[in-house]
Design a protein around this motif. Structure first.
Motif, PDB file in Angstrom:
ATOM      1  N   THR A  14      36.617  34.951  27.002  1.00  0.00           N
ATOM      2  CA  THR A  14      37.685  34.802  27.996  1.00  0.00           C
ATOM      3  C   THR A  14      37.477  35.636  29.258  1.00  0.00           C
ATOM      4  O   THR A  14      38.279  35.551  30.183  1.00  0.00           O
ATOM      5  CB  THR A  14      39.045  35.181  27.387  1.00  0.00           C
ATOM      6  OG1 THR A  14      39.033  36.569  27.020  1.00  0.00           O
ATOM      7  CG2 THR A  14      39.358  34.330  26.167  1.00  0.00           C
ATOM      8  N   ALA A  15      36.420  36.430  29.326  1.00  0.00           N
ATOM      9  CA  ALA A  15      36.171  37.269  30.502  1.00  0.00           C
ATOM     10  C   ALA A  15      35.952  36.403  31.739  1.00  0.00           C
ATOM     11  O   ALA A  15      35.421  35.284  31.650  1.00  0.00           O
ATOM     12  CB  ALA A  15      34.954  38.152  30.267  1.00  0.00           C
ATOM     13  N   PRO A  16      36.366  36.885  32.915  1.00  0.00           N
ATOM     14  CA  PRO A  16      36.136  36.125  34.153  1.00  0.00           C
ATOM     15  C   PRO A  16      34.646  35.833  34.352  1.00  0.00           C
ATOM     16  O   PRO A  16      33.785  36.593  33.899  1.00  0.00           O
ATOM     17  CB  PRO A  16      36.659  37.070  35.244  1.00  0.00           C
ATOM     18  CG  PRO A  16      37.672  37.919  34.542  1.00  0.00           C
ATOM     19  CD  PRO A  16      37.133  38.127  33.164  1.00  0.00           C
ATOM     20  N   LYS A  17      34.361  34.756  35.027  1.00  0.00           N
ATOM     21  CA  LYS A  17      32.979  34.344  35.251  1.00  0.00           C
ATOM     22  C   LYS A  17      32.190  35.445  35.952  1.00  0.00           C
ATOM     23  O   LYS A  17      32.623  35.992  36.957  1.00  0.00           O
ATOM     24  CB  LYS A  17      32.946  33.072  36.096  1.00  0.00           C
ATOM     25  CG  LYS A  17      31.542  32.503  36.300  1.00  0.00           C
ATOM     26  CD  LYS A  17      31.583  31.212  37.088  1.00  0.00           C
ATOM     27  CE  LYS A  17      30.177  30.640  37.274  1.00  0.00           C
ATOM     28  NZ  LYS A  17      30.202  29.372  38.053  1.00  0.00           N
ATOM     29  N   GLY A  18      31.038  35.767  35.400  1.00  0.00           N
ATOM     30  CA  GLY A  18      30.181  36.798  35.971  1.00  0.00           C
ATOM     31  C   GLY A  18      30.472  38.192  35.451  1.00  0.00           C
ATOM     32  O   GLY A  18      29.708  39.127  35.711  1.00  0.00           O
ATOM     33  N   TRP A  19      31.579  38.356  34.724  1.00  0.00           N
ATOM     34  CA  TRP A  19      31.954  39.657  34.172  1.00  0.00           C
ATOM     35  C   TRP A  19      31.675  39.676  32.672  1.00  0.00           C
ATOM     36  O   TRP A  19      31.774  38.658  31.991  1.00  0.00           O
ATOM     37  CB  TRP A  19      33.435  39.929  34.409  1.00  0.00           C
ATOM     38  CG  TRP A  19      33.800  40.121  35.850  1.00  0.00           C
ATOM     39  CD1 TRP A  19      33.756  39.183  36.838  1.00  0.00           C
ATOM     40  CD2 TRP A  19      34.255  41.319  36.467  1.00  0.00           C
ATOM     41  NE1 TRP A  19      34.155  39.722  38.038  1.00  0.00           N
ATOM     42  CE2 TRP A  19      34.472  41.033  37.841  1.00  0.00           C
ATOM     43  CE3 TRP A  19      34.512  42.608  35.999  1.00  0.00           C
ATOM     44  CZ2 TRP A  19      34.935  41.995  38.737  1.00  0.00           C
ATOM     45  CZ3 TRP A  19      34.972  43.563  36.893  1.00  0.00           C
ATOM     46  CH2 TRP A  19      35.180  43.250  38.250  1.00  0.00           C
ATOM     47  N   LYS A  20      31.321  40.847  32.151  1.00  0.00           N
ATOM     48  CA  LYS A  20      31.053  40.995  30.733  1.00  0.00           C
ATOM     49  C   LYS A  20      31.938  42.093  30.156  1.00  0.00           C
ATOM     50  O   LYS A  20      32.262  43.064  30.834  1.00  0.00           O
ATOM     51  CB  LYS A  20      29.580  41.346  30.496  1.00  0.00           C
ATOM     52  CG  LYS A  20      28.603  40.280  30.993  1.00  0.00           C
ATOM     53  CD  LYS A  20      27.163  40.745  30.809  1.00  0.00           C
ATOM     54  CE  LYS A  20      26.184  39.729  31.356  1.00  0.00           C
ATOM     55  NZ  LYS A  20      24.782  40.190  31.230  1.00  0.00           N
TER      56      LYS A  20
END
Length: 256
Positions: free
Chosen positions: A81-87
């Motif tokens: 569920t993390a925002p795109k590009g974020w880990k």
């Protein structure tokens, strides 16, 4: 002063020294190490902490009660569920479990100088004064920089107090100077604006230096008796707008 608040401040001060030392060892004038608020160094405390009233609350987020850390943990992002590009960096994950403060104690931000509050802190520092419980985890931004997301619950009315306190801080500290490790003064400019369509109220705070210092951005989103906050810095590269990321992270609010 509660143990949580003292620990957060001590960790932030220790991490700030690391950041500034890195700045002085780097020929670049725009980047340095990870932001203080996201450093994983273990906090230490000295002296006796002020007693704080706590209760073992049920995992409820309804009207009239503050949600527990166990409940807030369900709002944290996952790899899916993390925002795109974020880990997600689970090594920095923590929650306060079933313990909920009935009395948050004396707030710290009103007595902080601007550098202490806005260059040594981050998402957790700016939301902890009135918090009753919290859950947090680490994030890695698209530039591989370290960030933090935290969900804080508050006793009825205290979330609005927290937002008002931070708003007053950004106005008081719209322009101030901080010093790098060499003692050179660096002018800092602070701006704050709402994030359209985010929560009951929100603050998008940007701290911009004019010299060899890390710039940062912190977004707070309040919904009912919960505030979500996320931070990032330009230590690892140019920051992308944090507002859309904050809105996605806060999508699970208000708590049902």
């Amino acid at each position: 002063m509660s143990i949580q608040k003292t620990a957060v401040r001590a960790a932030a001060l220790l991490a700030c020294a690391v950041v500034l030392a890195a700045c002085n060892n780097d020929d670049s004038s725009d980047t340095s190490d990870a932001p203080p608020s996201t450093t994983a160094a273990a906090p230490t405390t000295t002296g006796a902490a002020e007693p704080t009233a706590t209760t073992a609350a049920p995992d409820a987020g309804g009207s009239g009660s503050a949600a527990s850390g166990t409940k807030l943990k369900t709002l944290l992002p996952t790899a899916a569920t993390a925002p795109k590009g974020w880990k997600v960096d689970d090594s920095a994950a923590f929650d306060t479990g079933a313990t909920v403060k009935s009395d948050p104690g004396s707030p710290l931000l009103p007595d902080d100088d601007c550098a202490q509050a806005l260059t040594n802190g981050g998402a957790q520092t700016l939301t902890s004064d009135y918090a009753a419980a919290y859950a947090t985890t680490g994030l890695t931004d698209p530039n591989d920089g370290s960030s933090t997301v935290v969900f804080n619950s508050y006793q009825p009315g205290d979330a609005a107090k927290q937002m008002a306190e931070v708003t007053a801080l950004t106005k008081r500290c719209a322009s101030f100077s901080s010093k790098d490790m060499s003692g050179k003064a660096v002018k800092m400019t602070v701006t704050a604006k709402p994030v359209a369509g985010a929560g009951d109220q929100s603050l998008d705070i940007t701290v911009k230096p004019t010299g060899n210092y890390v710039g940062s951005e912190i977004v707070l989103v309040q919904s009912g008796d919960v505030i979500m906050a996320v931070d990032q810095s330009d230590a690892a590269g140019t920051m992308k707008p944090l507002g859309p990321v904050a809105k996605q992270l806060a999508a699970g609010l208000p708590l049902k």
